[in-house]
Design an enzyme around this catalytic site. Structure first.
Site, mmCIF file in Angstrom:
data_model
loop_
_atom_site.group_PDB
_atom_site.id
_atom_site.type_symbol
_atom_site.label_atom_id
_atom_site.label_comp_id
_atom_site.label_asym_id
_atom_site.label_seq_id
_atom_site.Cartn_x
_atom_site.Cartn_y
_atom_site.Cartn_z
ATOM 1 N N GLY A 166 0.811 -1.212 0.000
ATOM 2 C CA GLY A 166 0.000 0.000 0.000
ATOM 3 C C GLY A 166 0.841 1.256 0.000
ATOM 4 O O GLY A 166 0.573 2.207 -0.746
ATOM 5 N N ASP A 167 1.873 1.282 0.823
ATOM 6 C CA ASP A 167 2.770 2.431 0.859
ATOM 7 C C ASP A 167 3.486 2.622 -0.470
ATOM 8 O O ASP A 167 3.616 3.745 -0.971
ATOM 9 C CB ASP A 167 3.808 2.247 1.966
ATOM 10 C CG ASP A 167 3.203 2.366 3.347
ATOM 11 O OD1 ASP A 167 2.807 3.473 3.724
ATOM 12 O OD2 ASP A 167 3.131 1.341 4.049
#
Length: 396
Positions: A166-167
């Site tokens: 996600g990051d």
């Protein structure tokens, strides 16, 4: 000269999303000044595996960056950031929405200081909306962005990918947005702008046809293990020697070649299997046929025969496989580097490969405050002033 030579970037971020975005820019020549808190700096310095007290991830994530250790609770510290902003092209931050404003560095202030500045803001849910003030990590972005729900086996709870996906997706969207905004400025089409990147939306953006399938057909995509739902055949198959191979035989001509390679020309010639819309409902039957063949061959035999048949296939690599692979080495994706103190370590190479202005690694992640004196001197501060700021606890 590298692709982003002359681009000045200020990073006010910790851990993953903003720092990874800034790292990508730094690898292609941008001058990245990383603002770190005094004392311990970015928490990533202590994450995962350490070498002599410093994270190996830190050395990778912060390569080519300058570290300026600054007290953001001091007026003089904020004034230093304002001076940096006057000559910067991009400021990247991943603080909670509103935190930059509390520091006296809201968009109105930054834009007045430098109308050409692009402000990249990475947060869990974005700068607007009812969830804007909630804390958000990449794992939450993966959960609410839809990818966790679809990952794993049907009979198991939702799984996560083994990295901070996600990051990283947010970082890449941040870089895309930053470069689009900078291009607008550099071509005289307008001033700098805010690039608002949400962790949730960055994950959601790669979820393919999830929404229209649900909205029009009421279909909720579920967990399917190694299979690719609605696209057949594409799955992970066991081999005779307890290895696993991923085979993607999902285009029509590749499917034909795959069936003949596994000794099933009867399936290749079936009219109802000529196109994906006919194969998808019969994916289990096709997977069984392919598995029967792979189980009777070693992983090397499977790969050799499928390469001969021009069918995309690959073994599932561990990091040991990656580091030893000759193709990774030929593509300069495994770099031999040296850490402070002389220890040798391998690190990932640079992506993408540019033919005329390739990226490069100039140095690994710096020590906390390693470039404080140099950055302040470039702002015009003399040695006596810098020493005074150190003594006053403004810089380190």
């Amino acid at each position: 000269m590298t692709a982003l030579t002359g681009l000045r970037v200020i990073e006010i971020g910790t851990l993953i999303a903003a720092p990874f975005a800034a790292r990508l820019l730094a690898e292609f020549g941008a001058e990245v000044i990383k603002i770190e808190s005094m004392g311990s700096g970015d928490p990533l310095r202590k994450w995962r595996k350490l070498h002599e007290g410093t994270s190996l991830w830190w050395y990778l994530q912060s390569r080519n960056k300058q570290s300026l250790a600054l007290n953001l609770k001091s007026a003089e510290g904020i004034d230093i950031i304002k001076q940096l902003v006057e000559s910067a092209d991009v400021l990247i931050e991943n603080l909670r929405p509103g935190a930059l404003e509390k520091l006296g560095l809201g968009w109105d202030v930054l834009h007045a200081l430098n109308p050409k500045l692009t402000l990249v803001r990475i947060s869990g849910y974005g700068q607007t909306g009812p969830y804007r003030d909630r804390p958000g990590f990449g794992a939450i972005g993966e959960a609410m962005g839809g990818i966790r729900y679809t990952t794993g086996s049907p009979d198991s709870p939702p799984a996560r990918v083994g990295v901070s996906l996600g990051d990283s997706l947010a970082s890449m969207h941040a870089v895309i947005g930053a470069l689009m905004s900078v291009l607008r400025v550099k071509t005289g089409q307008g001033d700098g702008q805010i690039v608002d990147v949400s962790l949730v939306e960055s994950v959601f953006n790669v979820m393919e046809s999830l929404v229209p399938e649900y909205a029009m057909l009421g279909h909720v995509r579920e967990r399917t293990g190694g299979a690719l739902p609605g696209i057949a055949p594409s799955n992970t198959y066991p081999t005779q020697d307890d290895a696993f191979v991923v085979i993607a035989g999902n285009s029509d001509p590749i499917f034909n070649r795959l069936m003949r390679a596994i000794g099933r020309p009867d399936l290749a010639e079936r009219e109802d299997l000529r196109h994906n819309d006919g194969r998808a409902p019969q994916s289990q039957m096709l997977d069984d046929a392919i598995s029967a063949w792979t189980r009777s061959h070693s992983i090397e035999q499977v790969l050799a025969e499928l390469e001969q048949a021009e069918v995309p296939a690959g073994r599932i690599y561990s990091v040991a496989d990656i580091v030893a692979d000759p193709h990774y080495q030929a593509r300069e994706m495994i770099l031999d580097t040296t850490l402070p103190g002389g220890a040798e370590v391998k690190m990932p190479g640079i992506v993408p490969k540019l033919s005329d202005t390739p990226g490069k690694v100039n140095w690994q992640g710096p020590q906390l405050g390693q470039h404080t004196d140099a950055v302040l001197a470039e702002l015009g501060l003399d040695a006596a002033t810098i020493e005074r700021l150190k003594a006053a606890g403004v810089v380190q």
